[in-house]
Structure formats: C-alpha cells, structure tokens
Design a protein around this motif. Structure first.
Motif: not given
Length: 103
Positions: A82, A86, A94
C-alpha cells in the motif's frame, strides 16, 4: 531447503523467535543466521545431528503456525504494498485510507 524457504524462515524468526523454546530459538538462529551446519550445532550442544534437525524442523513448523494464526508478516507485506502504491501516486486521501485501515 531452497533459498526462498530459508529467507521465509529467517523473516519469521524476526517476528516470532521469542515465542519458541530457548533451544529451538538458538538452533534456528545459529543455523539460519549464523550459517552453522547441523553437525556444528550438535557438537556445540553435545547432541546428535538428528536431534538438531528434528528441533529445527519442529521450530520451522511452529513459526509457520504462528504466522498462519497471527499473520504479522502478511500484514506488513500488505502495508508495504500500500505504501509503495501511495509513493507512486500520492494523494492525501489514499494516505488517510491507509492509516484508517491499518491503525
């Protein structure tokens, strides 16, 4: 044992080594991180090579069982993914989503 398996065990040791018996922890650390052979470990502790092998096998199974039940490594891999996503396309939304989801 293949390189991927050795890497997996080494990583799982970082997460869960304190949950093993003291001997299992010592054998696994000496074998996987100290690169000692089963024979060398056996001589150090005055036990057979087979006893070292059996303890290491049990220790690996225990580490994998902990990961299956607790899942810290899997969670951290997902968080890393993740964060890399990002980094490619940063948006505050986000980031907030990642924080909300993981903490």
């Amino acid at each position: 044992m293949e390189l991927n398996e050795m890497l997996e065990v080494s990583i799982l040791l970082d997460y869960y080594s304190n949950l093993l018996s003291e001997r299992q922890k010592e054998y696994l650390l000496e074998h996987f991180e100290g690169d000692q052979s089963l024979t060398e470990i056996g001589k150090k502790y005055n036990i057979t090579r087979q006893a070292v092998y059996d303890n290491i096998k049990r220790g690996i199974k225990i580490l994998r069982d902990y990961e299956e039940k607790i899942g810290f490594y899997k969670r951290d891999l997902e968080l890393l993914k993740q964060l890399k996503d990002l980094k490619k396309d940063f948006k505050i939304e986000k980031l907030e989503e990642i924080i909300e989801k993981n903490f």
